[in-house]
Design a protein around this motif. Structure first.
Motif, PDB file in Angstrom:
ATOM      1  N   GLY A  56      -3.068   6.567 -10.835  1.00  0.00           N
ATOM      2  CA  GLY A  56      -2.056   7.234 -10.021  1.00  0.00           C
ATOM      3  C   GLY A  56      -0.654   6.844 -10.437  1.00  0.00           C
ATOM      4  N   SER A  57       0.295   7.359  -9.702  1.00  0.00           N
ATOM      5  CA  SER A  57       1.700   7.072  -9.969  1.00  0.00           C
ATOM      6  C   SER A  57       2.149   5.898  -9.110  1.00  0.00           C
ATOM      7  N   TYR A  58       3.452   5.625  -9.142  1.00  0.00           N
ATOM      8  CA  TYR A  58       4.007   4.520  -8.372  1.00  0.00           C
ATOM      9  C   TYR A  58       3.776   4.712  -6.875  1.00  0.00           C
ATOM     10  N   PHE A  59       3.776   5.953  -6.421  1.00  0.00           N
ATOM     11  CA  PHE A  59       3.608   6.205  -4.987  1.00  0.00           C
ATOM     12  C   PHE A  59       2.223   5.771  -4.500  1.00  0.00           C
ATOM     13  N   ARG A  60       1.224   5.867  -5.367  1.00  0.00           N
ATOM     14  CA  ARG A  60      -0.109   5.383  -4.985  1.00  0.00           C
ATOM     15  C   ARG A  60      -0.167   3.859  -5.024  1.00  0.00           C
ATOM     16  N   VAL A  61       0.571   3.271  -5.966  1.00  0.00           N
ATOM     17  CA  VAL A  61       0.663   1.805  -5.983  1.00  0.00           C
ATOM     18  C   VAL A  61       1.264   1.334  -4.671  1.00  0.00           C
ATOM     19  N   LYS A  62       2.333   1.973  -4.260  1.00  0.00           N
ATOM     20  CA  LYS A  62       3.019   1.617  -3.021  1.00  0.00           C
ATOM     21  C   LYS A  62       2.099   1.825  -1.816  1.00  0.00           C
ATOM     22  N   ALA A  63       1.394   2.960  -1.799  1.00  0.00           N
ATOM     23  CA  ALA A  63       0.493   3.243  -0.679  1.00  0.00           C
ATOM     24  C   ALA A  63      -0.649   2.233  -0.615  1.00  0.00           C
ATOM     25  N   LEU A  65      -0.658  -0.952  -1.781  1.00  0.00           N
ATOM     26  CA  LEU A  65      -0.252  -2.320  -1.490  1.00  0.00           C
ATOM     27  C   LEU A  65       0.292  -2.491  -0.077  1.00  0.00           C
ATOM     28  N   ILE A  66       1.103  -1.552   0.386  1.00  0.00           N
ATOM     29  CA  ILE A  66       1.688  -1.748   1.724  1.00  0.00           C
ATOM     30  C   ILE A  66       1.014  -0.871   2.773  1.00  0.00           C
ATOM     31  N   ARG A  67      -0.187  -0.379   2.431  1.00  0.00           N
ATOM     32  CA  ARG A  67      -1.104   0.244   3.394  1.00  0.00           C
ATOM     33  C   ARG A  67      -0.515   1.514   4.031  1.00  0.00           C
ATOM     34  N   ILE A  68      -0.188   2.470   3.153  1.00  0.00           N
ATOM     35  CA  ILE A  68       0.267   3.783   3.642  1.00  0.00           C
ATOM     36  C   ILE A  68      -0.900   4.752   3.523  1.00  0.00           C
ATOM     37  N   SER A  69      -1.290   5.338   4.623  1.00  0.00           N
ATOM     38  CA  SER A  69      -2.445   6.234   4.613  1.00  0.00           C
ATOM     39  C   SER A  69      -2.027   7.647   4.194  1.00  0.00           C
ATOM     40  N   GLY A  70      -3.039   8.449   3.822  1.00  0.00           N
ATOM     41  CA  GLY A  70      -2.798   9.848   3.481  1.00  0.00           C
ATOM     42  C   GLY A  70      -2.241  10.074   2.100  1.00  0.00           C
ATOM     43  N   GLN A  71      -2.343   9.089   1.203  1.00  0.00           N
ATOM     44  CA  GLN A  71      -1.804   9.226  -0.141  1.00  0.00           C
ATOM     45  C   GLN A  71      -2.900   9.310  -1.198  1.00  0.00           C
ATOM     46  N   GLY A  72      -4.141   9.501  -0.767  1.00  0.00           N
ATOM     47  CA  GLY A  72      -5.241   9.645  -1.717  1.00  0.00           C
ATOM     48  C   GLY A  72      -5.711   8.346  -2.326  1.00  0.00           C
ATOM     49  N   ILE A  73      -5.424   7.224  -1.684  1.00  0.00           N
ATOM     50  CA  ILE A  73      -5.853   5.925  -2.192  1.00  0.00           C
ATOM     51  C   ILE A  73      -6.055   4.999  -0.994  1.00  0.00           C
ATOM     52  N   ARG A  74      -7.076   4.167  -1.071  1.00  0.00           N
ATOM     53  CA  ARG A  74      -7.350   3.294   0.067  1.00  0.00           C
ATOM     54  C   ARG A  74      -6.429   2.080   0.042  1.00  0.00           C
ATOM     55  N   ALA A  75      -6.188   1.541   1.243  1.00  0.00           N
ATOM     56  CA  ALA A  75      -5.314   0.375   1.378  1.00  0.00           C
ATOM     57  C   ALA A  75      -6.016  -0.871   0.854  1.00  0.00           C
ATOM     58  N   CYS A  76      -5.213  -1.788   0.326  1.00  0.00           N
ATOM     59  CA  CYS A  76      -5.768  -3.036  -0.222  1.00  0.00           C
ATOM     60  C   CYS A  76      -6.172  -3.952   0.935  1.00  0.00           C
ATOM     61  N   SER A  77      -7.415  -4.361   0.943  1.00  0.00           N
ATOM     62  CA  SER A  77      -7.924  -5.213   2.032  1.00  0.00           C
ATOM     63  C   SER A  77      -7.566  -6.685   1.831  1.00  0.00           C
ATOM     64  N   LYS A  78      -7.115  -7.054   0.646  1.00  0.00           N
ATOM     65  CA  LYS A  78      -6.821  -8.444   0.342  1.00  0.00           C
ATOM     66  C   LYS A  78      -5.366  -8.831   0.621  1.00  0.00           C
ATOM     67  N   VAL A  79      -4.548  -7.866   0.932  1.00  0.00           N
ATOM     68  CA  VAL A  79      -3.143  -8.163   1.206  1.00  0.00           C
ATOM     69  C   VAL A  79      -3.023  -8.720   2.619  1.00  0.00           C
ATOM     70  N   THR A  80      -2.451  -9.919   2.750  1.00  0.00           N
ATOM     71  CA  THR A  80      -2.277 -10.535   4.064  1.00  0.00           C
ATOM     72  C   THR A  80      -0.978 -10.054   4.685  1.00  0.00           C
ATOM     73  N   PHE A  81      -0.756 -10.422   5.959  1.00  0.00           N
ATOM     74  CA  PHE A  81       0.468 -10.030   6.642  1.00  0.00           C
ATOM     75  C   PHE A  81       1.697 -10.622   5.968  1.00  0.00           C
ATOM     76  N   THR A  82       1.550 -11.854   5.448  1.00  0.00           N
ATOM     77  CA  THR A  82       2.683 -12.474   4.747  1.00  0.00           C
ATOM     78  C   THR A  82       3.024 -11.690   3.484  1.00  0.00           C
ATOM     79  N   HIS A  83       1.949 -11.360   2.719  1.00  0.00           N
ATOM     80  CA  HIS A  83       2.173 -10.542   1.520  1.00  0.00           C
ATOM     81  C   HIS A  83       2.832  -9.216   1.885  1.00  0.00           C
ATOM     82  N   LEU A  84       2.309  -8.596   2.931  1.00  0.00           N
ATOM     83  CA  LEU A  84       2.794  -7.280   3.338  1.00  0.00           C
ATOM     84  C   LEU A  84       4.263  -7.323   3.731  1.00  0.00           C
ATOM     85  N   ALA A  85       4.649  -8.348   4.493  1.00  0.00           N
ATOM     86  CA  ALA A  85       6.042  -8.464   4.946  1.00  0.00           C
ATOM     87  C   ALA A  85       6.980  -8.650   3.764  1.00  0.00           C
TER      88      ALA A  85
END
Length: 728
Positions: A56-63, A65-85
Motif C-alpha cells: 500500500g501507500s503511506y496512507f495505509r502505513v498510517k492507518a 500504525l495509528i489504528r485508522i479503520s476503513g482504509q483497507g488494512i487492519r490495525a497493528c495489534s502490537k502498538v501500545t498506547f505509548t507507541h500510539l501517542a
C-alpha cells in the motif's frame, strides 16, 4: 521490539536518508521491501511492530500504525498506547509543518479606520494620552445588517487569488466568474470546498463537455434545413505536434467539432480525405454543402476523393488564403526566371516595405529610441508576423496613421542628441521619414491594394458570403484598375504594364479559387437581377446572361440532381426565377429583389420553386473562408500555451471544445451586448490582435482594427473602479 514503556524511536527502521520525507514520518517505523508496479506510490512493506507484510501507500502505513479503520488494512495489534501517542504526536507535527503559511489579509474598512486612528494618536500616546475609542465602532446595526466586514474579507480573498495566480483583471468581466460567486453567496452551502485539481481536469471537464454538447443540439437541429460548411485547418501545438481541427459553420456561428493529433502520421491526400469523410459522416452527409480548406496541393488532391464519394459536397478553397497569396505575389515578388515580369514591375513595392521594416526594427530594438517614439506617437509600431494575412499592408497602414508623429520625432532635439547607437541608421530613418516621395509610394501602394485588402477583411469573418464572392472579385479587380490608372493618369483604353502584371496575378488566383458553387450561389442571389445592381456599372449583366456562370451553374445542378427528370424541373424553376416568370412576376417580388436580404427574399417568394428554394436557403447562409479555424488556433494556443505544454492533446481538445462553444452560446444572450460583461471575450489586459490570444476571437472584426485600440469598457460595479481602456 521494545517493551510497552519503551520509546517508539527505538524500533528499527530501514528507510534510507534519501527516503525520508518530513510530511510522511511514519515510513521510518516500517521496513520498505520493494516497489509495486511502475507508477503510483504502492510499496510492499513490513511493520516493525507486528512483523506482518502489507502492500500500500503511506496512507495505509498510517492507518495500520495509528489504528485508522476503513482504509483497507487492519490495525497493528502490537502498538501500545505509548507507541500510539508518540506516533500521533509525530504525525501532528508533520501536518503542522506541511500546512501552508496563512498570510494575513488586508484590514477591512473598519479595521483600517481604527488603524488610521491609532497611527494618528501615536503622538498623543508619547505624551501619556490615550485616544478615546468610538463606542460600538465596527459593530453598528448597519454594518451588522450588511455584514460589511465579511464582505471586505471576501473581496480581499478574491483579489488575492488574482494576484497570486497572475490572473488577468479582464476575468472580472466574465459572466461565469460573477455568477459563480453570486450563486455561492445566495445559497446556504456551509462547509463547501471548491473543486480540486483532479476534479477540474477530469470529471468536471467531461461533465461540462457533455453539457455543452447538449446545449448545441438546437443549433445542430438546423443543419438539415440551413446546410453546414465543414472547415478545417492545420497547426502545430507548443510541443510541435501537428494538429488538424474541424469546425462546422452556419449562419448561427462556428461550432468546434474536434482536433486530430497527427503526430507520427504521413499526411497525404488519403489521410486528409479520411478525416474529412469521417467528419462529413458525423455531421450528416445530407447536411454538408461544402468543405473549406486552405490552398495546399494535398487538400486539392483530397478534394477528388471526397467529391467522388459525395458528389453534392463541393471543395472550396479559402478566399482569404487566395487573396493573401495574391498580395504576396504583388508586394513581395520573388526574383525568378518564371516571375521575371512580375519582379521587374513590383520590386519597388518590396523595397518600400523593406525600408518600413528597417525603420520599425530600428525604433523598437533600441530602448531610448522607443522611449522617444512613445513621446510623439500614441499608437504602437506593429510587429506583424509574416504568417498573418496581409501583414505587409497592415504594417504600411500603421505607418500612414503615425506619419506626422514620426516626422515630429526625427526633427526633435532628443532624436538628434541621442548618438549612442548606429548614427548611420538613424540618419537613414530621418531621411526616409522626411522624404515626401517615399510617403507618396506608401500612399500609392495602399490605394491600389485597398480593394484587395477590403475584400480580404470582409471574407475574414464568419458572415455568410459565399454568394457574394463572384461579384466581389469582379468589383475588386475593377477598383484596382481604377486606382492604378488614376495614379498613372491613363485613359481606360490605354495600356499599363504595371496593371497588366497585377491583373494577371489576380486573374490567376481567381481561376484557382473559383468553383462551380460560387457561380450557383451568385446565380441564386436575387439582388443580381435587380435594376439597382445592374445600373451601378455599365458592363453588368444578370447571371443568366453570363456564359461562364451558366456553364458552372449547370455543372452544379448536374451534381445536385443526378436524376434527369429532377434536374429538368430544377432548370425550369431557375428559368422562371431568373426571367421573372410565373410565381416571380409580382410587383413586390421584383421590387424586393434588391431591397431584401437574399435569404429572406427566398423565404418570402421562393415557394414557387421548391427545389431551387431548398438549395438557395442553404447556399445563401454559407461562409467563404476558413478564418474561424485560423482564429480557433489562437484559442488553442491560449489553452495549450508554452506554460501548459505538458497537457495531453485529448484534454486540450476538451478544453478548446468547451471554451470555443461556450463563447458561441454566450453570444446568443442579450447580455452579451450590454452591461458590465459586454463583449467579455473580445479584449483582455494585453489586447493584441496580432500575437497570441489577447483578443482570442472577434465575431465580426478581423485583422487590424485601430478603432479597437480605444474601445472603452466600463465597470458598472459598486466599487467605482476606474474605467479600463484597452489599448493595443
Amino acid at each position: 521490539m521494545t517493551s510497552g514503556s519503551g520509546s517508539v524511536s527505538s524500533c528499527g527502521t530501514s528507510a534510507l536518508p534519501s527516503d525520508q520525507d518530513d510530511s510522511k514520518p511514519l515510513w521510518k517505523y516500517v521496513k520498505k521491501l520493494e516497489k509495486v508496479g511502475e507508477g503510483g506510490g504502492n510499496t510492499r512493506f513490513q511493520c516493525n511492530f507486528c512483523q506482518n507484510t502489507f502492500v500500500g501507500s503511506y496512507f495505509r502505513v498510517k492507518a495500520h500504525l495509528i489504528r485508522i479503520s476503513g482504509q483497507g488494512i487492519r490495525a497493528c495489534s502490537k502498538v501500545t498506547f505509548t507507541h500510539l501517542a508518540e506516533m500521533q504526536k509525530v504525525v501532528e507535527e508533520a501536518e503542522m509543518r506541511s500546512k501552508p503559511i496563512q498570510v494575513p489579509l488586508p484590514s477591512s474598512s473598519s479595521r483600517a479606520q481604527q488603524s488610521s486612528f491609532a497611527n494618528a494618536g501615536l503622538g498623543l500616546r508619547k505624551e501619556g494620552f490615550e485616544p478615546k475609542k468610538r463606542k460600538g465602532f465596527g459593530n453598528s446595526p448597519l454594518e451588522k445588517a450588511f455584514n460589511l466586514e465579511v464582505r471586505d474579507q471576501l473581496k480581499s480573498e478574491i483579489s488575492r487569488m488574482f494576484y497570486s495566480s497572475g490572473l488577468p483583471f479582464h476575468l472580472a468581466r466574465n459572466p461565469y466568474y460573477v455568477s459563480s460567486y453570486t450563486f455561492a453567496a445566495n445559497n446556504n452551502i456551509s462547509g463547501f470546498v471548491p473543486p480540486g485539481y483532479n476534479a477540474l481536469r477530469t470529471t468536471l471537464l467531461q461533465k461540462e463537455r457533455a453539457n455543452i454538447e447538449q446545449l448545441l443540439e438546437p443549433i445542430k437541429s438546423t443543419w438539415k434545413e440551413k446546410g453546414v460548411s465543414i472547415v478545417t485547418d492545420g497547426w502545430s501545438d507548443a510541443q510541435r505536434r501537428p494538429l488538424i481541427n474541424f469546425m462546422a459553420v452556419t449562419e448561427s456561428g462556428p461550432v468546434f467539432l474536434k482536433a486530430i493529433n497527427c503526430e507520427g502520421e504521413y499526411k497525404d491526400k488519403f489521410y486528409i480525405a479520411g478525416f474529412i469523410k469521417d467528419t462529413i459522416a458525423e455531421v450528416g452527409a445530407q447536411n454538408v454543402v461544402q468543405v473549406i480548406t486552405d490552398n495546399a496541393p494535398v487538400c486539392k488532391s483530397a478534394e477528388m476523393l471526397i467529391e467522388s464519394q459525395y458528389p453534392h459536397v463541393f471543395w472550396t478553397p479559402c478566399v482569404v488564403h487566395t487573396l493573401n497569396l495574391a498580395l504576396k505575389n504583388i508586394c513581395a515578388a520573388v526574383d525568378s526566371q518564371r516571375n521575371e515580369a512580375t519582379y521587374a514591375e513590383c520590386h519597388w513595392i518590396t523595397e518600400v516595405a523593406g525600408d518600413a521594416i528597417m525603420i520599425r526594427n530600428f525604433i523598437m530594438n533600441h530602448q531610448m529610441r522607443l522611449a522617444i517614439f512613445s513621446e510623439f506617437v500614441t499608437l504602437k509600431l506593429l510587429a506583424v508576423a509574416e504568417a498573418r494575412f496581409a501583414s505587409m499592408i497592415i504594417m504600411l497602414r500603421r505607418f500612414k496613421l503615425i506619419k506626422h508623429g514620426l516626422q515630429a520625432m526625427v526633427i526633435s532635439d532628443r532624436w538628434s542628441s541621442y548618438r549612442e547607437d548606429d548614427v548611420g541608421k538613424a540618419g537613414f530613418v530621418k531621411e526616409k521619414v522626411l522624404n515626401d516621395v517615399w510617403w507618396d509610394k506608401i500612399e500609392y501602394i495602399l490605394s491600389f491594394t485597398g480593394p484587395i485588402y477590403d475584400m480580404l477583411r470582409y471574407a475574414d469573418t464568419d458572415k455568410p458570403a459565399l454568394h457574394l464572392i463572384y461579384d466581389m472579385w469582379d468589383s475588386m479587380i475593377e477598383n484596382v484598375k481604377m486606382a492604378i490608372y488614376q495614379h498613372e493618369g491613363k485613359e481606360e483604353n490605354e495600356e499599363s504594364s504595371f496593371y497588366s502584371v497585377v491583373h494577371a496575378i489576380l486573374i490567376d488566383r481567381w481561376t484557382k479559387n473559383s468553383t462551380p458553387l460560387h457561380c450557383l450561389a451568385h446565380s441564386l442571389n436575387p439582388r443580381y437581377y435587380s435594376e439597382e445592381w445592374l445600373n451601378e456599372a455599365p458592363n453588368r449583366v444578370p447571371p443568366h446572361k453570363d456564359l461562364e456562370i451558366q456553364e458552372e451553374r449547370n455543372k452544379c445542378l448536374k451534381r445536385y440532381f443526378s436524376n434527369a427528370e429532377n434536374r429538368r424541373v430544377a432548370i425550369l424553376e431557375y428559368a422562371r426565377f431568373s426571367g421573372a416568370g410565373e410565381g416571380f412576376s409580382s410587383f413586390d417580388s421584383l421590387h424586393d429583389r434588391g431591397a431584401l436580404d437574399p435569404k429572406a427574399w427566398w423565404m418570402v417568394y421562393g415557394a414557387a420553386a421548391p427545389l431551387l428554394q431548398n438549395i438557395a436557403l442553404k447556399l445563401l447562409g454559407q461562409p467563404c473562408s476558413s478564418s474561424c479555424c485560423e482564429r480557433n488556433w489562437s484559442t488553442y494556443s491560449f489553452i495549450h500555451s508554452m506554460k501548459r505544454n505538458k497537457i495531453q492533446p485529448q484534454r486540450a481538445e476538451d478544453l478548446v471544445f468547451v471554451h470555443t462553444n461556450l463563447r458561441l452560446l454566450s453570444r446568443k444572450s442579450e447580455k452579451y451586448m450590454r452591461g458590465p460583461s459586454k463583449m467579455w471575450d473580445v479584449g483582455g489586459d494585453a489586447f493584441d490582435p496580432f500575437e497570441g490570444a489577447g483578443i482570442l476571437e472577434i465575431a465580426s472584426l478581423s485583422l487590424d482594427e485601430p478603432d479597437m485600440e480605444a474601445v472603452l469598457f466600463t465597470d458598472e460595479g459598486d466599487d467605482n473602479d476606474e474605467d479600463d481602456v484597452i489599448t493595443c
